[in-house]
Design a protein around this motif. Structure first.
Motif, PDB file in Angstrom:
ATOM      1  N   ARG A  93       0.828  -1.208   0.000  1.00 39.40           N
ATOM      2  CA  ARG A  93       0.000   0.000   0.000  1.00 39.40           C
ATOM      3  C   ARG A  93       0.869   1.268   0.000  1.00 39.40           C
ATOM      4  O   ARG A  93       0.512   2.277  -0.608  1.00 39.40           O
ATOM      5  CB  ARG A  93      -0.940  -0.006   1.204  1.00 39.40           C
ATOM      6  CG  ARG A  93      -2.107  -0.981   1.055  1.00 39.40           C
ATOM      7  CD  ARG A  93      -3.006  -0.581  -0.103  1.00 39.40           C
ATOM      8  NE  ARG A  93      -4.067  -1.532  -0.353  1.00 39.40           N
ATOM      9  CZ  ARG A  93      -5.272  -1.496   0.220  1.00 39.40           C
ATOM     10  NH1 ARG A  93      -5.547  -0.554   1.099  1.00 39.40           N
ATOM     11  NH2 ARG A  93      -6.192  -2.390  -0.080  1.00 39.40           N
ATOM     12  N   LEU A  94       2.000   1.224   0.717  1.00 37.36           N
ATOM     13  CA  LEU A  94       2.909   2.377   0.702  1.00 37.36           C
ATOM     14  C   LEU A  94       3.453   2.588  -0.702  1.00 37.36           C
ATOM     15  O   LEU A  94       3.463   3.719  -1.223  1.00 37.36           O
ATOM     16  CB  LEU A  94       4.065   2.162   1.675  1.00 37.36           C
ATOM     17  CG  LEU A  94       5.153   3.233   1.624  1.00 37.36           C
ATOM     18  CD1 LEU A  94       4.650   4.533   2.231  1.00 37.36           C
ATOM     19  CD2 LEU A  94       6.425   2.781   2.318  1.00 37.36           C
ATOM     20  N   LEU A 132       0.970   6.404  -7.050  1.00 34.74           N
ATOM     21  CA  LEU A 132      -0.194   7.256  -7.330  1.00 34.74           C
ATOM     22  C   LEU A 132       0.108   8.738  -7.154  1.00 34.74           C
ATOM     23  O   LEU A 132      -0.732   9.588  -7.425  1.00 34.74           O
ATOM     24  CB  LEU A 132      -1.361   6.858  -6.410  1.00 34.74           C
ATOM     25  CG  LEU A 132      -2.006   5.502  -6.692  1.00 34.74           C
ATOM     26  CD1 LEU A 132      -2.964   5.127  -5.568  1.00 34.74           C
ATOM     27  CD2 LEU A 132      -2.733   5.509  -8.040  1.00 34.74           C
ATOM     28  N   GLY A 133       1.320   9.052  -6.663  1.00 37.38           N
ATOM     29  CA  GLY A 133       1.710  10.452  -6.478  1.00 37.38           C
ATOM     30  C   GLY A 133       1.255  11.052  -5.171  1.00 37.38           C
ATOM     31  O   GLY A 133       1.240  12.286  -5.034  1.00 37.38           O
ATOM     32  N   ILE A 134       0.890  10.222  -4.204  1.00 35.99           N
ATOM     33  CA  ILE A 134       0.438  10.730  -2.903  1.00 35.99           C
ATOM     34  C   ILE A 134       1.660  11.052  -2.048  1.00 35.99           C
ATOM     35  O   ILE A 134       2.510  10.186  -1.826  1.00 35.99           O
ATOM     36  CB  ILE A 134      -0.446   9.691  -2.191  1.00 35.99           C
ATOM     37  CG1 ILE A 134      -1.681   9.383  -3.048  1.00 35.99           C
ATOM     38  CG2 ILE A 134      -0.841  10.173  -0.799  1.00 35.99           C
ATOM     39  CD1 ILE A 134      -2.538   8.254  -2.498  1.00 35.99           C
ATOM     40  N   ALA A 171      10.334  10.512  -7.245  1.00 39.19           N
ATOM     41  CA  ALA A 171       9.447  11.005  -6.183  1.00 39.19           C
ATOM     42  C   ALA A 171      10.274  11.536  -5.020  1.00 39.19           C
ATOM     43  O   ALA A 171      11.342  10.995  -4.702  1.00 39.19           O
ATOM     44  CB  ALA A 171       8.528   9.879  -5.714  1.00 39.19           C
ATOM     45  N   GLN A 172       9.818  12.609  -4.404  1.00 42.64           N
ATOM     46  CA  GLN A 172      10.574  13.251  -3.343  1.00 42.64           C
ATOM     47  C   GLN A 172       9.931  13.055  -1.977  1.00 42.64           C
ATOM     48  O   GLN A 172       8.704  12.940  -1.857  1.00 42.64           O
ATOM     49  CB  GLN A 172      10.723  14.747  -3.619  1.00 42.64           C
ATOM     50  CG  GLN A 172      11.559  15.068  -4.849  1.00 42.64           C
ATOM     51  CD  GLN A 172      11.913  16.544  -4.939  1.00 42.64           C
ATOM     52  OE1 GLN A 172      11.295  17.383  -4.304  1.00 42.64           O
ATOM     53  NE2 GLN A 172      12.923  16.855  -5.740  1.00 42.64           N
TER      54      GLN A 172
END
Length: 340
Positions: A73-74, A80-82, A149-150
């Motif tokens: 899930r992480l 998903l860009g969350i 991703a950051q």
């Protein structure tokens, strides 16, 4: 002595701290606090982990307890860009980092980017078409977005005093499964003190004296049992014994609290303050071993436990009782305790 069912009840350790440690109540000096906020790409973070520039603290935070579903899930959230919640790092003088808040998340990211975790549709909520894939099997564009991703990291800089660092970590430690005091100390320490405390709690004499209270059933092990750190309570007992061996009222008064004293003792074992040697640690290991042997000999199954009048039930291990009994018994040989 083989572990028995009774020894592994959840009341095997009295988590309540009844030792009455006073706090000196000295306020922080805001001018000494140095916290900066930095952004890292996941590519940067994973590379720094590989080069040991970011320390995930081995055995830290209950030895990585996330389940497969939590990991997936992480990863899906990142895909998903969350945005992820902020991380907290402790920076050392050499520029390396220790992860204090975010160990589980970074461990998951590192495992996935090194193909050590497979996505499964049963755990995916939206990206079910990624079922069965590892990171290297992702579409090139998806993999690139993941690496780019950051994350936001709050860095406690080296200039910040150790006791203030400890308080900061304790204050921010409120989300998820809060860390115990010893887990925070573990994160702030280095390999020498981690190995030293582990060597003490691995001693047969310690496990016999505590009646294997820090073990658990494990079907994955040949004999069906495995060490259970119980949030590192066993290592906290060993740490307190060693630190209190040097305790004096004058020394204690120079610290803001017992927690800051314990943190400073770990710094000494790690060689960050002068005076510690391999000979001194070996002497302390022998002193601890003697205490455990004597406690088991003299007190038997009731070592380190408070006794209730009229009750035959064996209570849980108590921190304050452990400290008092172990330190009182350590200086004696078994011949002195039971002369022939």
């Amino acid at each position: 002595m083989e572990p028995d069912e009774y020894n592994f009840e959840r009341n095997g350790f009295e988590d309540e701290d009844v030792s009455g440690e006073p706090s000196m109540g000295q306020p922080w000096n805001p001018a000494k606090i140095r916290i900066t906020t930095k952004n890292f790409t996941l590519r940067e973070v994973v590379e720094q982990i590989d080069y040991n520039e970011i320390d995930l603290a081995p055995e830290f935070q209950r030895e990585f307890v996330w389940k497969r579903r939590q990991k997936t899930r992480l990863i899906e959230s990142i895909l998903l860009g969350i945005p992820l919640p902020a991380f907290y790092f402790n920076q050392e003088e050499d520029g390396s980092y220790q992860v204090v808040d975010g160990v589980q998340r970074l461990s998951t990211i590192h495992m996935f980017m090194r193909d050590l975790h497979v996505l499964e549709s049963i755990d995916l909520e939206y990206l079910v078409d990624l079922n069965g894939l590892t990171f290297s099997e992702l579409d090139v564009g998806i993999a690139r977005r993941f690496r780019s991703a950051q994350i936001v990291v709050h860095v406690i800089e080296p200039q910040t005093p150790e006791d203030i660092k400890y308080d900061i970590f304790n204050r921010v430690n409120t989300m998820g499964s809060p860390l115990s005091a010893q887990e925070i100390r573990h994160a702030m320490s280095r390999a020498p003190s981690r190995a030293f405390l582990k060597s003490l709690t691995d001693l047969d004499s310690f496990n016999q004296a505590t009646l294997f209270a820090f073990w658990k059933r494990s079907p994955d092990m040949p004999d069906g049992w495995a060490p259970d750190t119980q949030r590192m309570m066993n290592r906290e007992l060993a740490l307190r014994f060693c630190a209190f061996s040097y305790y004096s009222q004058d020394l204690y008064r120079s610290y803001r609290s017992m927690d800051t004293y314990l943190v400073d003792y770990l710094r000494w074992v790690d060689g960050r303050t002068p005076g510690c040697s391999s000979e001194e640690l070996e002497r302390m290991r022998g002193f601890f071993h003697s205490a455990m042997m004597n406690a088991h000999l003299v007190l038997g199954d009731y070592a380190f436990r408070r006794l209730s009048t009229g009750s035959k039930r064996r209570g849980p291990i108590n921190r304050a009782v452990f400290e008092a009994q172990a330190l009182a018994l350590a200086p004696f040989s078994q011949g002195e305790l039971y002369p022939k």
